[in-house]
Design a protein around this motif. Structure first.
Motif, PDB file in Angstrom:
ATOM      1  N   ALA A   1     -20.527  -5.146  -9.722  1.00 61.49           N
ATOM      2  CA  ALA A   1     -21.220  -5.786  -8.602  1.00 61.49           C
ATOM      3  C   ALA A   1     -21.831  -7.123  -8.990  1.00 61.49           C
ATOM      4  CB  ALA A   1     -22.310  -4.854  -8.070  1.00 61.49           C
ATOM      5  N   GLN A   2     -22.078  -7.332 -10.288  1.00 56.89           N
ATOM      6  CA  GLN A   2     -22.677  -8.587 -10.740  1.00 56.89           C
ATOM      7  C   GLN A   2     -21.642  -9.679 -11.029  1.00 56.89           C
ATOM      8  OE1 GLN A   2     -25.993  -8.232 -10.428  1.00 56.89           O
ATOM      9  NE2 GLN A   2     -25.431  -6.099 -10.018  1.00 56.89           N
ATOM     10  N   GLU A   3     -20.372  -9.336 -11.031  1.00 58.27           N
ATOM     11  CA  GLU A   3     -19.338 -10.316 -11.368  1.00 58.27           C
ATOM     12  C   GLU A   3     -19.291 -11.429 -10.325  1.00 58.27           C
ATOM     13  OE1 GLU A   3     -15.581  -8.450 -11.930  1.00 58.27           O
ATOM     14  OE2 GLU A   3     -16.223  -7.306 -13.688  1.00 58.27           O
ATOM     15  N   LYS A   4     -19.284 -12.657 -10.805  1.00 57.79           N
ATOM     16  CA  LYS A   4     -19.312 -13.814  -9.916  1.00 57.79           C
ATOM     17  C   LYS A   4     -18.069 -13.890  -9.049  1.00 57.79           C
ATOM     18  CE  LYS A   4     -19.617 -18.876  -9.967  1.00 57.79           C
ATOM     19  NZ  LYS A   4     -19.725 -20.098 -10.819  1.00 57.79           N
ATOM     20  N   ASP A   5     -16.914 -13.598  -9.626  1.00 60.77           N
ATOM     21  CA  ASP A   5     -15.646 -13.765  -8.913  1.00 60.77           C
ATOM     22  C   ASP A   5     -15.008 -12.432  -8.542  1.00 60.77           C
ATOM     23  OD1 ASP A   5     -15.692 -16.612  -9.069  1.00 60.77           O
ATOM     24  OD2 ASP A   5     -15.069 -16.479 -11.167  1.00 60.77           O
ATOM     25  N   ALA A   6     -15.828 -11.431  -8.253  1.00 58.84           N
ATOM     26  CA  ALA A   6     -15.299 -10.114  -7.883  1.00 58.84           C
ATOM     27  C   ALA A   6     -14.551 -10.198  -6.563  1.00 58.84           C
ATOM     28  CB  ALA A   6     -16.432  -9.106  -7.774  1.00 58.84           C
TER      29      ALA A   6
END
Length: 314
Positions: free
Chosen positions: A191-196
């Protein structure tokens, strides 16, 4: 639904099943506003061919929702494909490969969805646990017997990722804890990934959690996954007796308003299987439908106001 060739007995059984489904009071979903998402462990689905009656019942249950994550789908996809034929051309599936060793139990995970409401957007992968470099190799300390399977979807302007898991049973509850803790940590990191592909995450599956008071449930919800209040009640269960919390469906919303707090269980059993399968024992019935009940949540997919507020603030 394709009713071509059904018998009088199947038609009567479907009417009984519909009456039971109605008692679940599942709210209708609205295009570009809400989605109904479910999870269901369909016992050993594909291990042995199911009857035509069972396939129609399974299709009738699935069509109550827009998207369903299925666990215990076996390597043979014949029955899944027959259910899709019954549901009709608007229904599609995306699924993982089968795990053929003893730990994997020849299982795969599938998502069945109505493409009139939901579109598959390209990501379909097993969860990759964190790795560290050891010598010349990158290795993980996490051992998932059956790796969680994630797939990206969108509905209107709403992008989300479903993550489905079937946690090991093991010799005790303690054996399940490391897998569940690792999954909760992994979902939080995703959920914290910038480019999810989608930061609104729906986590579902059979976690073999006995109750909401179990350390297993506490570990699963420790990193921000949310559960509708109705699914937190101690009277709730996902087994036929409704006294165990094995299955779960949770949400980590990107936008707070996408979590509606609506959810429930669809009890097709209701203490008596004979109106649906008059010639089968209860045990035999569980191999035709399941020994698990489907769980569902409704999510709000209309996040345009949130987007406009963010744009207005610059």
């Amino acid at each position: 639904m394709n009713y071509e060739g059904i018998t009088t007995e199947i038609a009567r059984g479907l009417l009984e099943l519909r009456a039971r489904i109605a008692q679940a009071k599942i709210p209708s979903s609205k295009l570009d506003e809400t989605l109904n998402i479910a999870t269901w462990n369909v016992r050993e689905f594909g291990r042995k061919p199911r009857t035509k009656t069972a396939l129609y019942y399974i299709a009738e249950i699935l069509r109550q929702f827009d998207l369903i994550g299925l666990q215990e789908v076996r390597d043979n996809l014949g029955d899944l494909n027959r259910v899709l034929e019954i549901l009709g051309p608007d229904w599609h599936a995306v699924y993982s490969d089968a795990m053929t060793d003893a730990g994997g139990n020849r299982e795969r995970i599938a998502y069945v969805y109505d493409r009139r409401a939901v579109a598959f957007t390209g990501l379909a992968a097993q969860a990759q646990p964190p790795r560290t470099k050891r010598g010349m190799e990158y290795l993980s300390d996490i051992s998932w017997w059956r790796r969680p399977y994630m797939v990206s979807f969108h509905s209107g302007n709403f992008d989300f990722v479903c993550i489905s898991a079937h946690i090991r049973w093991g010799n005790s509850e303690r054996d399940r804890l490391p897998e569940i803790e690792a999954l909760a940590d992994w979902v939080y990191a995703k959920a914290q990934e910038k480019d999810a592909d989608g930061k609104d995450l729906i986590v579902m599956g059979d976690f073999n959690v006995p109750s909401e008071k179990s350390p297993l449930f506490q570990a699963l919800t420790a990193r921000g996954l949310r559960v509708p209040d109705k699914l937190l009640r101690s009277t709730f269960g996902s087994n036929l007796e409704k006294n165990k919390r094995y299955d779960q469906i949770l949400q980590m919303p990107e936008y707070p308003e996408s979590f509606t707090n609506a959810g429930g269980v669809l009890d097709f059993y209701q203490g008596d299987h004979t109106p649906l399968f008059p010639r089968l024992t209860k045990q035999a019935m569980t191999y035709q439908l399941s020994d698990h009940l489907p769980l569902w949540v409704q999510i709000n997919t209309n996040t345009e106001e949130h987007t406009l507020r963010a744009l207005a603030e610059g």
